[in-house]
Design a protein around this motif. Structure first.
Motif, PDB file in Angstrom:
ATOM      1  N   ILE A 448       0.842  -1.199   0.000  1.00 47.91           N
ATOM      2  CA  ILE A 448       0.000   0.000   0.000  1.00 47.91           C
ATOM      3  C   ILE A 448       0.881   1.253   0.000  1.00 47.91           C
ATOM      4  CG2 ILE A 448      -0.235  -0.119   2.521  1.00 47.91           C
ATOM      5  CD1 ILE A 448      -3.117   1.022   2.084  1.00 47.91           C
ATOM      6  N   PHE A 450       0.433   5.401   0.824  1.00 48.85           N
ATOM      7  CA  PHE A 450      -0.557   6.243   1.489  1.00 48.85           C
ATOM      8  C   PHE A 450      -0.605   7.650   0.923  1.00 48.85           C
ATOM      9  CE2 PHE A 450       0.624   3.034   4.566  1.00 48.85           C
ATOM     10  CZ  PHE A 450      -0.614   2.587   4.969  1.00 48.85           C
ATOM     11  N   GLN A 451      -1.639   8.361   1.381  1.00 44.15           N
ATOM     12  CA  GLN A 451      -1.863   9.721   0.903  1.00 44.15           C
ATOM     13  C   GLN A 451      -0.855  10.714   1.455  1.00 44.15           C
ATOM     14  OE1 GLN A 451      -5.715  11.144   1.934  1.00 44.15           O
ATOM     15  NE2 GLN A 451      -5.371  13.154   1.076  1.00 44.15           N
ATOM     16  N   ASP A 452      -0.633  10.651   2.771  1.00 46.95           N
ATOM     17  CA  ASP A 452       0.147  11.701   3.422  1.00 46.95           C
ATOM     18  C   ASP A 452       1.601  11.275   3.525  1.00 46.95           C
ATOM     19  OD1 ASP A 452       1.236  13.621   4.933  1.00 46.95           O
ATOM     20  OD2 ASP A 452      -0.140  13.447   6.616  1.00 46.95           O
ATOM     21  N   ALA A 455       3.100  11.466   7.143  1.00 45.00           N
ATOM     22  CA  ALA A 455       2.728  10.558   8.237  1.00 45.00           C
ATOM     23  C   ALA A 455       3.057   9.118   7.916  1.00 45.00           C
ATOM     24  CB  ALA A 455       1.233  10.684   8.528  1.00 45.00           C
ATOM     25  N   SER A 456       3.497   8.836   6.691  1.00 43.74           N
ATOM     26  CA  SER A 456       3.620   7.430   6.335  1.00 43.74           C
ATOM     27  C   SER A 456       5.019   6.877   6.569  1.00 43.74           C
ATOM     28  CB  SER A 456       3.191   7.206   4.893  1.00 43.74           C
ATOM     29  OG  SER A 456       3.867   8.078   4.056  1.00 43.74           O
ATOM     30  N   MET A 457       5.907   7.683   7.140  1.00 44.67           N
ATOM     31  CA  MET A 457       7.206   7.134   7.519  1.00 44.67           C
ATOM     32  C   MET A 457       7.505   7.496   8.963  1.00 44.67           C
ATOM     33  SD  MET A 457       9.765   7.567   4.343  1.00 44.67           S
ATOM     34  CE  MET A 457       9.097   9.087   3.758  1.00 44.67           C
ATOM     35  N   ASN A 458       8.072   6.521   9.672  1.00 42.64           N
ATOM     36  CA  ASN A 458       8.443   6.754  11.062  1.00 42.64           C
ATOM     37  C   ASN A 458       9.559   7.799  11.111  1.00 42.64           C
ATOM     38  OD1 ASN A 458       9.317   6.635  13.676  1.00 42.64           O
ATOM     39  ND2 ASN A 458       9.248   4.411  13.792  1.00 42.64           N
ATOM     40  N   PRO A 459       9.311   8.961  11.725  1.00 42.59           N
ATOM     41  CA  PRO A 459      10.318  10.019  11.708  1.00 42.59           C
ATOM     42  C   PRO A 459      11.580   9.649  12.465  1.00 42.59           C
ATOM     43  CG  PRO A 459       8.522  10.589  13.191  1.00 42.59           C
ATOM     44  CD  PRO A 459       8.105   9.347  12.457  1.00 42.59           C
ATOM     45  N   ARG A 520       9.663   1.650  -0.720  1.00 45.81           N
ATOM     46  CA  ARG A 520       9.391   0.740   0.391  1.00 45.81           C
ATOM     47  C   ARG A 520       8.399  -0.343  -0.031  1.00 45.81           C
ATOM     48  NH1 ARG A 520       6.746   3.197   5.722  1.00 45.81           N
ATOM     49  NH2 ARG A 520       5.163   3.834   4.250  1.00 45.81           N
ATOM     50  N   ALA A 521       7.357   0.090  -0.755  1.00 42.43           N
ATOM     51  CA  ALA A 521       6.361  -0.879  -1.191  1.00 42.43           C
ATOM     52  C   ALA A 521       6.966  -1.852  -2.201  1.00 42.43           C
ATOM     53  CB  ALA A 521       5.165  -0.154  -1.797  1.00 42.43           C
TER      54      ALA A 521
ATOM     55  N   GLU B 386       0.013   6.404   9.384  1.00 44.87           N
ATOM     56  CA  GLU B 386       0.155   5.512   8.245  1.00 44.87           C
ATOM     57  C   GLU B 386       1.408   4.656   8.323  1.00 44.87           C
ATOM     58  OE1 GLU B 386      -0.348   8.430   5.239  1.00 44.87           O
ATOM     59  OE2 GLU B 386      -2.509   8.160   5.201  1.00 44.87           O
ATOM     60  N   TYR B 387       2.439   5.127   9.031  1.00 47.73           N
ATOM     61  CA  TYR B 387       3.626   4.274   9.064  1.00 47.73           C
ATOM     62  C   TYR B 387       3.398   3.026   9.901  1.00 47.73           C
ATOM     63  CZ  TYR B 387       5.081   7.009  13.243  1.00 47.73           C
ATOM     64  OH  TYR B 387       5.152   7.648  14.433  1.00 47.73           O
ATOM     65  N   PHE B 394       3.347  -4.874   6.084  1.00 46.64           N
ATOM     66  CA  PHE B 394       4.525  -5.700   5.854  1.00 46.64           C
ATOM     67  C   PHE B 394       4.445  -7.001   6.650  1.00 46.64           C
ATOM     68  CE2 PHE B 394       7.105  -1.760   4.872  1.00 46.64           C
ATOM     69  CZ  PHE B 394       7.213  -2.076   3.543  1.00 46.64           C
TER      70      PHE B 394
END
Lengths: 683, 502
Positions: A448, A450-452, A455-459, A520-521, B386-387, B394
């Motif tokens: 998947i 994502f849109q944002d 927010a979709s990666m762990n900072p 990543r996907a 989302e993360y 995964f």
């Protein structure tokens, strides 16, 4: 205050708003000049971070903390607003110049009723009281198209939908009958059908009050519909200013032309989209040349040495541009290097259709629990019986307004949300009955995006570790050196350098982050990728890069995409098949060419007609949809769409229509076609 | 190559910790003493080791290192940190306990004194041994109470008797006392300034080396506030503290600077000894509380459902029990246990130590709910991000997600709460000891000092010095901790932007 139409209402001259920060100064707005006449709509168009919102706030003298207006003039009725004291400005704000903001959810005070909030403006500026006040509030609510204004003025903001709130915001802005309305991205947070309603309302009100409007937007299509003249901003400056017709007929500045080329659409299906290389320069320095030079394919050495002057192109002085190419004082202008031309995205021979993933009657209901013992008192019918097929190497788009359940479909497909009923079949393997370790193994094949991208990666993790996570979990490439090589290769594939591996997500821009998410996907070499609005948070030029990448990857790896989006121009560019969703069900589906050119379902027709387009279209009548998406807790009986449908019949209220097969693998669920279809299938 | 630094961050701290262990266990072997660490000592050393590892970890994580840099760049935090360091050093010195061989016995026999002094006691032996008979005011030369004295002519009279140690060297206290005090203080001042110059030299050499400046330029840069960290604040605060401590210490050799208590013990010594108790309560309690709070908090927020319900019920129930009652019940039952099992404890000190530890545990159990609730709220938010969803896509295990995605993203809240709670716990000890359910009466602590001074407040003239000494030391510690906590919270607060403020 009798001014004829030709005297400018507002003249902005060389406005500079800077944000000093230690030894560096961010020049957010750096010499902006434009004029607006009464009754005119001027649009400021630009990508995020170009300074368009700061320009608007500077007009109201509401520059955010840390910034200040360092020079320039803002003449309103010939008087310089910058000389006004804060007290004088308060009589201007909301009264003579009003503003509406992008986010209607946060611009209203949640503890005051809508009526009170509008009344506050009226009291402040017009000094109305008692019955007169109440009547005026109701009149205003009526004016902005709120049904039953008497009742509605006692509602609190949370009781209203997004579109309604934006109407309330407009009512507040109009309360004191301002001469100038500043609309900062007024429809960006709204769905297309609602966007059309709000834009129409703004136009009507503007004509009634003969009000001037400054429309700030990033959307070329919105500009095409509404503006009288368009100013394109880039890196704190206006690079081109033109009347609408000229602007769309003959954009001059290389940046403007690139923007047009980057917009996806059906006409560009077989091509790669034009992209603007690089990114917007940081504004914390003096520029010695043109700000766009580093990204411009037509730049020559002069562009980096001398700052381009403002050049007026026509006699009326309406069309101006900031580029050396059009400057009469520049002696030598090199020929335009023919851009590498339209790059063919490779010959496309459609492979035979082979289904990778299919759903049968997929349902996701969220229970609503109440009380001490969490009894189920109702259900949210988010997804209510969906049949979808994803084919190898093809893109299926899922289109619909927000709240129709399209994201839930994507997550239920990947078993991130447990479906309530129905089947999800991946190459003969039923996913809904899997659990634990077996499901974990299957996740390798389904990914998947994502849109944002924020927010979709762990900072807290480095990019390398983020990409590596899936490989480690699935036990792909246990050897560290081999894994590292693969990560480098993936990063290069999505257009980033291998050194990105050792950096943290916050060091990348939105578009770059989205590409990391794609990498990543891809790391697990999946068959299916669910793309959940992957480009809606990105600017046009960055969106083009991302779409190109997705298309390229699909060709290289025969990926199947489920592309969830509300943007129909992206769909036209990328998708092979479309499914249109309304309130948890698919109302129409079919191949993209047929469906876009000849929509059957009334909802699809309305949706398509509501989308603003750049091409001036004639004869295409906009079908206005009344009202908004009903709540999925209590969907209307019969066909869910019938309360808003312009062609509703008696039968529509009784039962949901079955699937009607049309020519060319098309399906529609509407009573209008039941008898015409070759065969009907029962619910 | 990948993730090389985070994987090996532990090498240096491991070397340092191993070195410290060698020092703590090895040095007593060389000296004629026998190390006798208490339970709380060992836990404190574990905590120190933990802090060393955490520091090394933070150094490799930019998202944690950057806020800490900002903390140290603030003048207030730097001043507070210097004060805290002084307290911590005293507390640590007071945590190294040993036994000395009995005098006159050959070492090999292994007969050791029953006293278990700490390194701090050893350094301040003169203070500890110079006891008087009973109360004496600060810097006094005579006892506070009149006693019957048999005069030379055989008659008895009520008189303030001369102290045995305080000002005993003076021939005529009436005339000599104040000049002598001034002279001694001046000596202290000189010592303080000497020590400070040494520190200033070290700091400026360090700054010169790290900033690549000449010594002169580095010195000027520090005083004009152009160094990266506010070294001028550091030097000023350290200067004030050094001079103050040096004066107090030189004076304390001849006088009782803060007076003496009922049994004639030096109050200055007592209030310094109390530092360890305060620090133990403030830090070990956190150590007890953290595992509960973190694990339960993020589990409740991440899993939701019945796990969340269970954990929520647990902490709401615990929160509804009046804290002091729970602590009193626990402490009293432990007291009974200790009284019934005298064979388990070698000395009164062991008993007192166990009670101190028990107090930490009980305080920890009653105070984890606050942090737990905060962490639950934050995890509720994070699990929707989302993360986290991507990790689930995964196929990552839930507990791996908790450790890899949730925990690192709530760590800043943990840091802020720990620093904020520290001062509250130090104050709680004082209150509980005052009420009588705190530390053992034989443990020297601010709470016990205040409790002892309570009755004397009714006396005329008032015996005020025990109370004031305890108050000043506690106040300085709590104020410094609060200032530091403020700076930490500001530095970790994303809303305050990244612009360095001074």
């Amino acid at each position: 205050m009798t001014l004829d139409n030709d005297t400018p209402l507002l003249e902005v001259d060389n406005l500079k708003t800077w944000f000093p920060d230690g030894d560096r100064t961010v020049r957010a707005v750096d010499g902006v000049s434009f004029t607006i006449r009464r009754g005119e709509t001027c649009a400021i168009l630009g990508e995020s971070g170009c300074g368009k919102s700061i320009t608007a706030l500077s007009l109201m003298q509401l520059v955010p903390a840390g910034g200040r207006i360092v020079s320039g003039e803002i003449l309103f009725h010939g008087q310089d607003l910058l000389q006004y004291s804060e007290r004088q400005m308060r009589t201007v704000r909301g009264n003579r110049i009003a503003m509406i903001f992008q986010e209607p959810m946060t611009s209203l005070n949640p503890v005051l009723t809508t009526g009170e909030q509008i009344a506050e403006v009226l009291q402040q500026h017009l000094g109305l009281k008692g019955d007169a006040l109440r009547q005026r509030v109701e009149a205003l609510l009526h004016q902005v198209g709120i049904p039953d204004p008497h009742k509605r003025q006692q509602d609190y903001p949370h009781q209203l939908s997004g579109g309604m709130k934006q109407r309330i915001m407009i009512a507040m802005a109009l309360a004191a009958e301002p001469e100038l309305l500043i609309a900062d991205e007024p429809t960006t947070a709204l769905d297309v059908t609602i966007q059309a309603q709000v834009l129409d309302l703004l136009r009507e009100l503007q004509q009634q009050h003969h009000m001037a409007m400054l429309l700030i937007t990033h959307d070329l299509a919105v500009v095409a519909d509404r503006a009288d003249k368009v100013a394109v901003m880039y890196a704190g400056q206006i690079v081109e200013l033109a009347p609408r017709e000229q602007f769309f007929a003959e954009p001059r500045h290389p940046y403007t032309r690139k923007l047009f080329a980057a917009v996806p659409g059906r006409g560009k299906r077989r091509q790669k989209l034009e992209v603007i290389k690089g990114s917007v320069p940081t504004l914390d320095r003096e520029f010695s040349g043109c700000r766009f030079a580093d990204r411009c394919e037509e730049a020559w050495p002069l562009c980096r040495e001398r700052r381009p002057a403002w050049t007026v192109l026509d006699e009326a002085g309406e069309h101006g541009v900031r580029c050396h190419r059009y400057d009469p004082d520049v002696d030598f202008v090199p020929q335009v290097v023919p851009s590498r031309g339209v790059r063919e995205a490779g010959a496309v021979d459609q492979p035979p259709l082979s289904t990778v993933l299919q759903t049968r009657d997929l349902k996701v209901h969220f229970p609503i629990r109440k009380g001490l013992f969490k009894r189920i008192v109702g259900r949210v019918y988010a997804v209510d019986g969906i049949d979808l097929n994803l084919y190898r190497g093809r893109t299926t788009a899922l289109v619909g307004e927000s709240g129709c359940g399209k994201t839930t479909v994507g997550k239920a497909l990947l078993q991130l949300i447990e479906p309530t009923a129905g089947q999800v079949d991946y190459l003969g393997q039923e996913l809904t009955t899997l659990g634990g370790a077996r499901l974990r193994r299957m996740r390798k094949h389904l990914q998947i995006i994502f849109q944002d991208p924020f927010a979709s990666m762990n900072p807290r993790m480095m990019v390398g570790n983020i990409i590596e996570e899936g490989m480690l979990t699935q036990g792909v490439m246990p050897d560290e050196a081999e894994r590292t090589r693969r990560i480098d290769q993936l990063l290069e594939q999505v257009g980033l350098s291998a050194e990105a591996r050792q950096r943290y997500p916050h060091e990348f821009s939105g578009g770059q982050r989205q590409r990391i998410c794609i990498a990543r996907a891809l790391a697990l070499e999946p068959d299916v990728i669910v793309c959940d609005e992957p480009t809606s948070a990105l600017d046009v030029s960055v969106q083009a890069q991302t779409l190109n990448l997705l298309k390229q990857l699909q060709q290289d790896y025969a990926l199947s995409y489920l592309f969830i989006t509300h943007s129909l121009s992206v769909v036209e560019y990328l998708a092979d098949d479309i499914a249109v969703m309304y309130l948890g069900r698919i109302v129409e589906r079919g191949p993209v060419e047929q469906l876009m050119s000849d929509p059957k379902h009334p909802y699809t027709q309305a949706l398509l007609s509501a989308v603003p387009t750049i091409e001036k279209q004639s004869g295409r009548e906009v079908i206005k949809l009344e009202g908004e998406l009903p709540s999925p807790i209590d969907p209307p009986g019969g066909c869910h769409f019938h309360p808003r449908c312009p062609q509703a019949m008696a039968v529509c209220k009784q039962a949901y229509p079955g699937v009607t097969q049309l020519d060319g693998e098309r399906e529609v669920r509407c009573y209008l076609y039941e008898e015409k279809g070759r065969g009907t299938r029962d619910e | 190559m990948l993730s090389q630094t985070p994987k090996r961050f532990w090498i240096w701290p491991a070397v340092i910790v191993a070195g410290l262990l060698l020092l703590l266990w090895g040095l007593p072997q060389l000296l004629p003493v026998c190390a006798k660490y208490q339970l709380t000592d060992i836990l404190i050393f574990c905590l120190v080791a933990g802090v060393i590892f955490l520091t090394a970890y933070i150094r490799h994580k930019p998202h944690l290192l950057e806020p800490w840099r900002r903390v140290l760049q603030s003048h207030r935090a730097m001043a507070a940190a210097v004060v805290l360091v002084v307290y911590v050093v005293i507390g640590l010195l007071d945590s190294i306990h040993f036994q000395e061989p009995l005098e006159g016995q050959p070492e090999s026999v292994g007969h050791y004194s029953v006293d278990v002094p700490s390194l701090f006691d050893f350094m301040t032996r003169s203070l500890q041994e110079q006891t008087e008979k009973t109360y004496s005011a600060p810097l006094a030369t005579h006892l506070f109470v009149k006693e019957s004295v048999v005069l030379e002519d055989g008659t008895t009279a009520q008189q303030h008797r001369r102290l045995e140690h305080g000002g005993a060297h003076l021939a005529d206290p009436q005339t000599d006392k104040w000049p002598d005090i001034a002279y001694t203080a001046l000596q202290g001042l000189v010592w303080g300034l000497l020590l400070w110059s040494l520190l200033a030299l070290l700091v400026s050499v360090w700054h010169a080396r790290t900033a690549g400046l000449s010594p002169g330029a580095s010195w000027r840069a520090i005083w004009r506030g152009r160094s990266r960290y506010p070294l001028n604040t550091l030097l000023v605060t350290a200067g004030i503290l050094l001079v103050m401590l040096a004066i107090l210490f030189t004076l304390s050799q001849k006088y009782h600077v803060f007076g003496t208590d009922k049994v004639g013990q030096d109050v200055f010594y007592l209030s310094l000894k109390s530092i360890r108790t305060g620090l133990v309560i403030g830090t070990l309690t956190t150590l007890v509380m953290l595992p509960f709070a973190i694990l339960l908090g993020i589990m409740a927020g991440y899993f939701r459902g019945w796990i969340d319900d269970l954990i929520q019920y647990l902490y709401t129930t615990l929160n509804s029990i009046p804290g002091v009652l729970l602590i009193a019940a626990a402490i009293l039952s432990i007291q009974v246990y200790i009284a019934n099992h005298p064979e388990l404890f070698d000395s009164a000190m062991d008993r007192a130590d166990l009670r101190l530890l028990a107090l930490c545990v009980v305080l920890g159990i009653t105070s984890w709910t606050n942090l737990c609730r905060l962490l639950r709220g934050e995890s509720l938010k994070l699990r929707e991000l989302e993360y986290v969803e991507a990790a689930r896509a995964f196929g990552v295990h839930h507990f791996t997600i908790l450790g890899r995605h949730i925990l690192p993203n709530v760590l800043h809240i943990v840091l802020i709460v720990v620093v904020l709670e520290f001062s509250g716990l130090v104050l709680a000890e004082a209150v509980l000891s005052y009420v009588g359910v705190g530390v053992d009466p034989s443990t020297i602590s601010w709470g016990n000092m205040i409790n002892g001074a309570r009755l004397e407040l009714a006396r005329e003239p008032v015996v005020w010095w025990s109370l004031v000494a305890a108050f000043i030391l506690m106040f300085a510690l709590v104020l410094a901790a609060n200032l530091f906590a403020d700076a930490v919270r500001d530095a970790f607060d994303p809303r305050l932007g990244r612009i360095p403020r001074n």
